[in-house]
Enzyme design. Structure first.
Site, PDB file in Angstrom:
ATOM      1  N   SER A  29      -9.528  -1.215   7.461  1.00  0.00           N
ATOM      2  CA  SER A  29      -8.974  -0.947   6.129  1.00  0.00           C
ATOM      3  C   SER A  29      -8.160  -2.080   5.523  1.00  0.00           C
ATOM      4  O   SER A  29      -7.828  -2.032   4.342  1.00  0.00           O
ATOM      5  CB  SER A  29      -8.118   0.324   6.164  1.00  0.00           C
ATOM      6  OG  SER A  29      -8.921   1.445   6.447  1.00  0.00           O
ATOM      7  N   SER A  69      -9.290   1.242   3.316  1.00  0.00           N
ATOM      8  CA  SER A  69      -8.492   2.094   2.450  1.00  0.00           C
ATOM      9  C   SER A  69      -7.392   1.337   1.712  1.00  0.00           C
ATOM     10  O   SER A  69      -6.732   1.888   0.841  1.00  0.00           O
ATOM     11  CB  SER A  69      -7.857   3.208   3.289  1.00  0.00           C
ATOM     12  OG  SER A  69      -6.965   2.671   4.265  1.00  0.00           O
ATOM     13  N   LYS A  87       0.860  -1.176   0.000  1.00  0.00           N
ATOM     14  CA  LYS A  87       0.000   0.000   0.000  1.00  0.00           C
ATOM     15  C   LYS A  87       0.901   1.231   0.000  1.00  0.00           C
ATOM     16  O   LYS A  87       1.936   1.249   0.697  1.00  0.00           O
ATOM     17  CB  LYS A  87      -0.883  -0.043   1.243  1.00  0.00           C
ATOM     18  CG  LYS A  87      -1.896   1.080   1.381  1.00  0.00           C
ATOM     19  CD  LYS A  87      -2.726   0.843   2.640  1.00  0.00           C
ATOM     20  CE  LYS A  87      -3.795   1.894   2.852  1.00  0.00           C
ATOM     21  NZ  LYS A  87      -4.624   1.604   4.055  1.00  0.00           N
TER      22      LYS A  87
END
Length: 539
Positions: A216, A192, A100
């Protein structure tokens, strides 16, 4: 005489080549193939790059990748040379991973999904990234995420017009654009860590890292049909991760199998002098979680079913009920209809967002102080630049949300913040411990997401702010939550269940998850990113 001739002829025939399919192989399969000396990491990395080339910016346009590592093949060749000389760093030697884009990398930009940080190269790797590299993992790419990990959205408002104005589609950022769910391109990958979820589901790498502040890691794991873990807060260092709220933030792995998750998790644990919270893991972390992957782990385990989080979607409930039946078949002692205290359910989201928004205003500035001179240096600077027409900001909803949040988020000195942190969080934690104790539970199971993946562009009036999931409770308590695929809806969308346990119960949860996974084999390669001929590597 005939036997002797047959043996002689057999010894003269060439050995039949083995085939490894990267779309289904585990890290154990790759390690076994590497050990023969006939399969190289360079070939595996090249095969994963072909999947990215075919599916990320072309074809279904999953659009998960923000930055490809230009030195991935070079690194693979160097690791192959090490192996050839007899140096094997461990099971992750030569294994491709994605990150990420809020994990610092010394050799690639870290944007946190924002165009305001495009080109920002950190001074060093995040602690867990360095652990992965030292173990021989190859960083293949940095992937998309909800901008600022979703930070500074329009939280807490009861005004539907305000919520609508500040609503950003899940899986979108100004740095990466819109990521699509590879199971259904009209749906998002959740946030996310949506880029990580979509990338691993689409087979762009073997393992991925996400971060989790309120769900997330677990939302993307669930809607993309993956295994995922939000670990105990303190098990993994947060050093070098762009913060959303250090009260709740933690990194966590996503993978296609429990084995791959267990291998990567054990590689990243350890006390880090740069993150005091990791001191709580001393004597409690493991460096090898694969030792707990045993069939029969659920036999005799007391598993509670949290029905407070069902009833939102018929297909999700159907698959969850089938999962509960499987738990019983595997010998678990199922304690049905476990209920949480109403005050805990009522307060969970407002407490999380109140503390999170206050943290973000301060802590993002502390991170930005480590960036170069041309990048924003404070929360106020982010707000100003994102709302300046001259920047041509690509996410006007997020810009508006940042500005809105600047006026409503309280300070960390506010009595409400202090009360929430010093009294609210201990109350939530003790309440959950009481639930485990009162029902005498080893773990609690619930559907991770009460509904499958949502549409990127829902019809007018159907966009929701989510809710209904129990994921925030793991953040409020700091407890671990393991996600395992449970099945597919009739229209081809993944549904998962969560195994939720007390602090530092990862070993036990991973055992339960493995037992369930082996009995169900529910992981499915997405229809829009099918296997390629180049996935099959002969050696």
């Amino acid at each position: 005489m005939f036997v002797a001739v047959a043996i002689a002829l057999g010894s003269a025939l060439p050995t039949q080549a083995e085939v490894l399919d990267i779309s289904s192989a585990s890290i154990a399969d790759l390690s076994q193939a590497y050990a023969t000396g006939k399969l190289t990491s360079e070939k595996v990395v090249a095969a994963y790059l072909k999947r990215i080339e075919a599916y990320d910016k072309r074809g279904p346009t999953i659009n998960a990748v923000i930055t490809l590592n230009p030195k991935a093949l070079q690194t693979a060749r160097a690791l192959d040379a090490e192996r050839k000389k007899g140096k094997v760093r461990g099971p992750l030697h030569g294994i491709p991973v994605v990150l990420k884009d809020n994990f610092d990398t010394f050799d690639m930009p870290t944007t946190a999904g924002s165009q305001l940080l495009e080109g920002s190269i950190p001074p060093d790797d995040a602690f867990v990234v360095k652990r992965l590299r030292d173990a021989g993992a190859i960083i293949l790419a940095k992937v998309n995420m909800s901008e600022w990990a979703g930070g500074a959205g329009v939280y807490g408002t009861t005004d539907p017009e305000l919520a609508k104005k500040g609503a950003v589609p899940n899986g979108f950022s100004s740095a990466g654009g819109q990521t699509r769910n590879p199971h259904d391109l009209s749906r998002g990958p959740a946030g996310s860590s949506g880029g990580t979820g979509a990338a691993i589901a689409a087979g762009f790498a073997q393992v991925g890292l996400g971060t989790d502040t309120g769900g997330s890691v677990r939302g993307p794991a669930s809607v993309n049909g993956l295994v995922g873990l939000k670990p105990t807060n303190g098990l993994l260092s947060r050093d070098g991760i762009v913060p959303l709220s250090l009260t709740f933030d933690t990194g966590g792995p996503l993978a296609r199998s429990v084995y791959d998750l267990a291998v990567s998790l054990g590689t990243m644990t350890g006390v880090d002098a740069a993150d005091a919270l990791t001191q709580t893991s001393a004597g409690k972390f493991e460096t090898d979680y694969t030792q707990f992957l045993k069939p029969g782990a659920l036999q005799g385990a007391r598993i509670g079913i949290a029905r407070d989080f069902m009833g939102r979607n018929e297909e999700t409930d159907r698959i969850t009920e089938a999962a509960i039946a499987t738990l019983k078949k595997l010998g678990a002692e199922v304690v049905d209809d476990v209920r949480y205290p109403k005050y805990l359910l009522d307060v969970r989201q407002s407490l999380l967002t109140t503390l999170m928004n206050a943290d973000f205003k301060v802590q993002i500035g502390e991170y930005l102080a480590t960036t170069g001179p041309k990048f924003p240096k404070s929360y106020a600077d982010i707000v100003a630049r994102s709302n300046d027409p001259a920047t041509q900001y690509r996410s006007p909803e997020k810009a508006w949300g940042l500005q809105y949040n600047a006026t409503v988020a309280i300070d960390q000195t506010d009595p409400v913040y202090v009360a929430g942190k010093e009294h609210g969080l201990p109350l939530i934690k003790s309440s959950m411990l009481a639930v485990f104790e009162n029902y005498k539970l080893d773990a609690i199971v619930y559907p991770t997401s009460p509904e499958p993946a949502t549409l990127i562009n829902p019809p007018e009036g159907q966009r929701t702010a989510g809710g209904g999931s129990a994921t925030a409770i793991a953040n409020l308590t700091g407890f671990p939550d393991l996600i395992i695929p449970a099945g597919m809806t009739s229209d081809g969308l993944p549904v998962s269940i969560s195994f939720f346990g007390p602090a530092y119960s990862e070993a036990k949860l991973i055992g339960y998850g493995y037992d369930f996974e082996q009995a169900t084999k529910a992981h499915v390669l997405p229809q829009h990113t099918p296997a390629l001929a180049s996935d099959r590597l002969k050696y």
